[in-house]
Design an enzyme around this catalytic site. Structure first.
Site, mmCIF file in Angstrom:
data_model
loop_
_atom_site.group_PDB
_atom_site.id
_atom_site.type_symbol
_atom_site.label_atom_id
_atom_site.label_comp_id
_atom_site.label_asym_id
_atom_site.label_seq_id
_atom_site.Cartn_x
_atom_site.Cartn_y
_atom_site.Cartn_z
ATOM 1 N N GLU A 46 0.877 -1.167 0.000
ATOM 2 C CA GLU A 46 0.000 0.000 0.000
ATOM 3 C C GLU A 46 0.917 1.220 0.000
ATOM 4 O O GLU A 46 1.771 1.339 0.883
ATOM 5 C CB GLU A 46 -0.828 -0.050 1.294
ATOM 6 C CG GLU A 46 -2.037 0.811 1.282
ATOM 7 C CD GLU A 46 -2.812 0.691 2.598
ATOM 8 O OE1 GLU A 46 -2.722 -0.361 3.276
ATOM 9 O OE2 GLU A 46 -3.489 1.666 2.929
ATOM 10 N N ARG A 289 5.120 -13.217 9.554
ATOM 11 C CA ARG A 289 5.804 -11.940 9.340
ATOM 12 C C ARG A 289 7.232 -12.007 9.833
ATOM 13 O O ARG A 289 7.548 -12.795 10.720
ATOM 14 C CB ARG A 289 5.118 -10.834 10.161
ATOM 15 C CG ARG A 289 3.748 -10.469 9.760
ATOM 16 C CD ARG A 289 3.167 -9.498 10.793
ATOM 17 N NE ARG A 289 3.745 -8.172 10.683
ATOM 18 C CZ ARG A 289 3.264 -7.217 9.896
ATOM 19 N NH1 ARG A 289 2.200 -7.445 9.161
ATOM 20 N NH2 ARG A 289 3.824 -6.042 9.855
ATOM 21 N N LYS A 299 4.306 0.662 9.701
ATOM 22 C CA LYS A 299 4.412 1.896 8.913
ATOM 23 C C LYS A 299 3.893 3.089 9.703
ATOM 24 O O LYS A 299 4.413 4.185 9.604
ATOM 25 C CB LYS A 299 3.619 1.755 7.612
ATOM 26 C CG LYS A 299 4.450 1.238 6.478
ATOM 27 C CD LYS A 299 3.691 1.373 5.176
ATOM 28 C CE LYS A 299 3.091 0.044 4.811
ATOM 29 N NZ LYS A 299 2.312 0.045 3.588
HETATM 30 P P1 ATP Z 1 2.202 -2.133 8.071
HETATM 31 O O1 ATP Z 1 1.509 -2.982 9.065
HETATM 32 O O2 ATP Z 1 3.602 -1.769 8.439
HETATM 33 O O3 ATP Z 1 1.413 -0.965 7.589
HETATM 34 P P2 ATP Z 1 1.249 -3.600 5.871
HETATM 35 O O4 ATP Z 1 1.167 -5.059 5.954
HETATM 36 O O5 ATP Z 1 -0.012 -2.866 6.010
HETATM 37 O O6 ATP Z 1 2.394 -3.100 6.814
HETATM 38 P P3 ATP Z 1 1.500 -3.419 3.064
HETATM 39 O O7 ATP Z 1 2.018 -2.310 2.266
HETATM 40 O O8 ATP Z 1 0.077 -3.749 2.958
HETATM 41 O O9 ATP Z 1 1.917 -3.114 4.539
HETATM 42 O O10 ATP Z 1 2.381 -4.718 2.839
HETATM 43 C C1 ATP Z 1 2.678 -5.249 1.566
HETATM 44 C C2 ATP Z 1 3.013 -6.705 1.711
HETATM 45 O O11 ATP Z 1 4.086 -6.875 2.606
HETATM 46 C C3 ATP Z 1 1.840 -7.487 2.270
HETATM 47 O O12 ATP Z 1 1.697 -8.672 1.474
HETATM 48 C C4 ATP Z 1 2.251 -7.821 3.665
HETATM 49 O O13 ATP Z 1 1.741 -9.057 4.042
HETATM 50 C C5 ATP Z 1 3.773 -7.844 3.563
HETATM 51 N N1 ATP Z 1 4.389 -7.498 4.851
HETATM 52 C C6 ATP Z 1 4.176 -6.387 5.583
HETATM 53 N N2 ATP Z 1 4.879 -6.435 6.732
HETATM 54 C C7 ATP Z 1 5.557 -7.600 6.723
HETATM 55 C C8 ATP Z 1 6.468 -8.246 7.625
HETATM 56 N N3 ATP Z 1 6.811 -7.686 8.796
HETATM 57 N N4 ATP Z 1 6.969 -9.455 7.283
HETATM 58 C C9 ATP Z 1 6.645 -10.016 6.108
HETATM 59 N N5 ATP Z 1 5.803 -9.475 5.219
HETATM 60 C C10 ATP Z 1 5.260 -8.276 5.506
HETATM 61 MG MG MG Z 2 -1.620 -3.861 4.510
#
Ligand code: ATP
Ligand code: MG
Length: 586
Positions: A46, A289, A299
């Site tokens: 995102e 994760r 984020k």
């Molecule tokens: P945040 O919680 O930091 O906002 P998010 O999961 O909302 O992170 P996205 O931009 O939606 O952030 O993430 C893109 C991809 O990265 C998704 O498929 C998510 O599952 C993966 N991802 C995010 N954080 C992790 C992590 N700590 N370990 C592995 N994969 C991750």
């Molecule tokens: Mg997300």
């Protein structure tokens, strides 16, 4: 579908020693059974912030697995949440993915598919699978029930297909205020899985979108947009983190009920819009994760550090964003090595930050040329050399790899050495320089300390030594043993540099754990950034921005990608040579 025996093995099937985690196992089976003939994945961030080290795991899996199996991976910006998204982040994400060493097949946006999503939603309504609800968000929450109680049907649930169709068209036309209506899937308000209790498909939001401007007053929900985007792109394996496990039934429900492949007119629409894809039935697979100690990987919290001025931006080398780590001098290879070592599982855990640092050290040990720098200088004068003495000494650039070649290092009568390499009152076991003691100057020979000069405040300002001419290279005494060897920089030739010493951003392993009543902000390590003035040998000062070196005996450093100039060098410490945290926590 072809029979298993009819399927040729893909050209790039990994060797036997390739990682054998459960995801790759599934993929191998899908290839050998003929379920798929090519592997297609996507990485769907995102664009509401820069990527962090946790995302590196998803990137390495999505792109890495596609590459291993000779398939491809799309970079898809999940831009269904206008307002929070920013084109700056889109560019940052593209940069970071490339920096990690991956290239996408196609760059897509969820917003590329808004028209298809909309038309597919009309089909769902026509098929009796969705309805327009007039409950307010609060009422909807109330009707939703709890984990232990079933939800209740909305009074609008049995609205006629015609009425829902007309209302949904009017939602799209922008006739209703934000939040006044929602399109919902008609699934089961009593489902044990909360995600299946008539989840929202569309909400009204009159917000300008970074790609589609003011064209849409309604926006699709993530669960709806994500799985359909996977179908539209022909994604075979949709890899995501464990928190989506409970969403999988909904993912499959939308894929089945919308059944995009049976709507050729939508494919035609896609083709005309320039998105030619073969549909596939994607399978969602979840993995745990990446969580690292001494880090935050949220984020929202990273954005808070930036917005409150607690760091110097998203690329502050203290930050565990990919651009922060990059600026700090971490290598893509080191980060990829970490992900490879950790493997893939469904077990949630917190990985010790030292493991990441070790992977970076390992990568830098092999890839970083050696240089000499002094970061806490003390003057050393060799009294038995003439004032004008000057030599150029040849040093190899890498002790284990001749292909790095060698360089000339200027040597003269006055040198800088590290203050901690001299001790007036040496502690037990101190093998460096002390009064009347001997030490080897790296690449020069053995010096003996004959005099210590002090400043008015009593601190040591200079040490005077004699150089044993017999101990110099090529002389009969060159092999004479002394216990310590120290590095140095010629004072006459050295280039003054700003050295930024970075360390872990938090001083506790789990800053997010607020059970001690302290907020994560209170665990910020005040010593995570220290700036000192040091001296570099000329060949280090001349570095291009982002050149990484091992400064002998000090650690791995990088020429700052923004601030470094050969005349005014700025180096950042990526990591020390050894783990300095292990003994603190022991
Ligand atoms: P945040 O919680 O930091 O906002 P998010 O999961 O909302 O992170 P996205 O931009 O939606 O952030 O993430 C893109 C991809 O990265 C998704 O498929 C998510 O599952 C993966 N991802 C995010 N954080 C992790 C992590 N700590 N370990 C592995 N994969 C991750
Ligand atoms: Mg997300």
């Amino acid at each position: 579908m072809s029979t298993p025996t009819a399927v040729a093995k893909p050209a790039a099937t990994p060797e036997n020693d390739a990682p054998r985690d459960f995801i790759r196992q599934i993929i191998r089976e899908d290839l050998s059974s003929g379920k798929h003939t090519a592997i297609r994945t996507r990485f769907p961030p995102e664009p509401n912030g820069y990527l962090h080290v946790g995302h590196a795991k998803a990137i390495c899996l999505d792109f890495g697995i596609a590459r291993e199996f000779a398939g491809w991976c799309n970079l898809r910006l999940d831009d269904t949440n206008p307002g929070k998204e920013d084109p700056e982040f889109v560019e940052g994400i593209k940069d970071d993915v490339r920096w990690l060493g991956y290239e996408w097949h196609d760059l897509r946006h969820a917003s590329d598919y808004f028209e298809v999503f909309y038309r597919a939603a009309l089909k769902l309504i026509q098929d009796g699978q969705a309805y327009v609800d007039d409950l307010s968000p609060e009422e909807m929450r109330e009707y939703r029930g709890t984990l232990t109680e079933p939800g209740r049907n909305s009074p609008y649930r049995d609205r006629s297909v015609e009425e829902s169709l007309s209302l949904f068209r009017r939602m799209r036309a922008g006739e209703f205020p934000d939040g006044s209506k929602t399109l919902r899937a008609r699934i089961d308000m009593a489902s044990g899985n909360m995600n299946m209790r008539d989840p929202a498909i569309y909400r009204i939001r009159t917000v300008t979108h970074q790609n589609t401007g003011d064209e849409w007053p309604i926006y699709p929900m993530y669960d709806y947009a994500h799985c359909l985007s996977d179908v539209l792109e022909g994604i075979t394996h949709s890899l995501c983190t464990l928190e989506f496990e409970d969403h999988r039934p909904l993912y499959d429900w939308f894929v089945d009920k919308v059944d995009l492949p049976s709507h050729p007119e939508l494919w035609e629409h896609m083709r005309q819009a320039g998105f030619h894809t073969e549909p596939a039935k994607p399978r969602q697979i979840e993995f745990s994760r990446l969580n690292l100690s001494y880090c935050i990987t949220s984020k929202r919290k990273l954005a808070q550090l930036v917005n409150e001025g607690l760091v110097d931006g998203w690329d502050d080398p203290r930050m565990n964003t990919l651009r922060g780590l990059r600026r700090r001098g971490f290598t893509p290879g080191g980060i990829r090595l970490l992900i490879e070592r950790l493997g893939v599982s469904k077990q949630n855990s917190v990985i010790d930050y030292a493991i990441l640092e070790n992977c970076v050290r390992e990568d830098l040990d092999a890839s970083a040329p050696r240089r000499m720098a002094v970061i806490d200088p003390l003057r050393l004068v060799i009294t038995n050399l003439p004032d004008a003495h000057e030599e150029s000494l040849s040093f190899s650039n890498h002790p284990k790899d001749e292909s790095f070649g060698s360089r000339q290092v200027p040597f003269s009568r006055e040198l800088w050495i590290e203050r901690e390499d001299f001790a007036e009152v040496p502690p037990k076991g101190f093998h460096r320089l002390k009064p009347e003691g001997e030490v080897r100057l790296r690449g020069v020979g053995i010096v003996k300390c004959v005099e210590v000069i002090k400043a008015a405040d009593g601190s040591v300002s200079e040490v005077r030594c004699t150089l044993d001419p017999e101990s110099r290279s090529g002389m009969p005494g060159a092999d004479r043993k002394v216990k310590g060897t120290i590095h140095w920089v010629s004072a006459r030739h050295g280039v003054a540099a700003e050295i930024r010493l970075y360390d872990r951003q938090f001083n506790v392993p789990t800053p997010d754990d607020e059970s001690d009543g302290k907020s994560w902000i209170e665990h910020i390590n005040p010593d995570a950034k220290r700036i000192v003035r040091g001296w570099l040998e000329p060949a280090a000062a001349a570095a291009a921005p982002e050149q990484r070196y091992q400064f002998e005996r000090l650690g791995y450093f990088v020429a700052d990608r923004l601030d470094h100039r050969a005349e005014v060098p700025v180096f950042n410490r990526a990591v020390t040579l050894r783990d300095t945290w292990a003994k603190q926590s022991a």
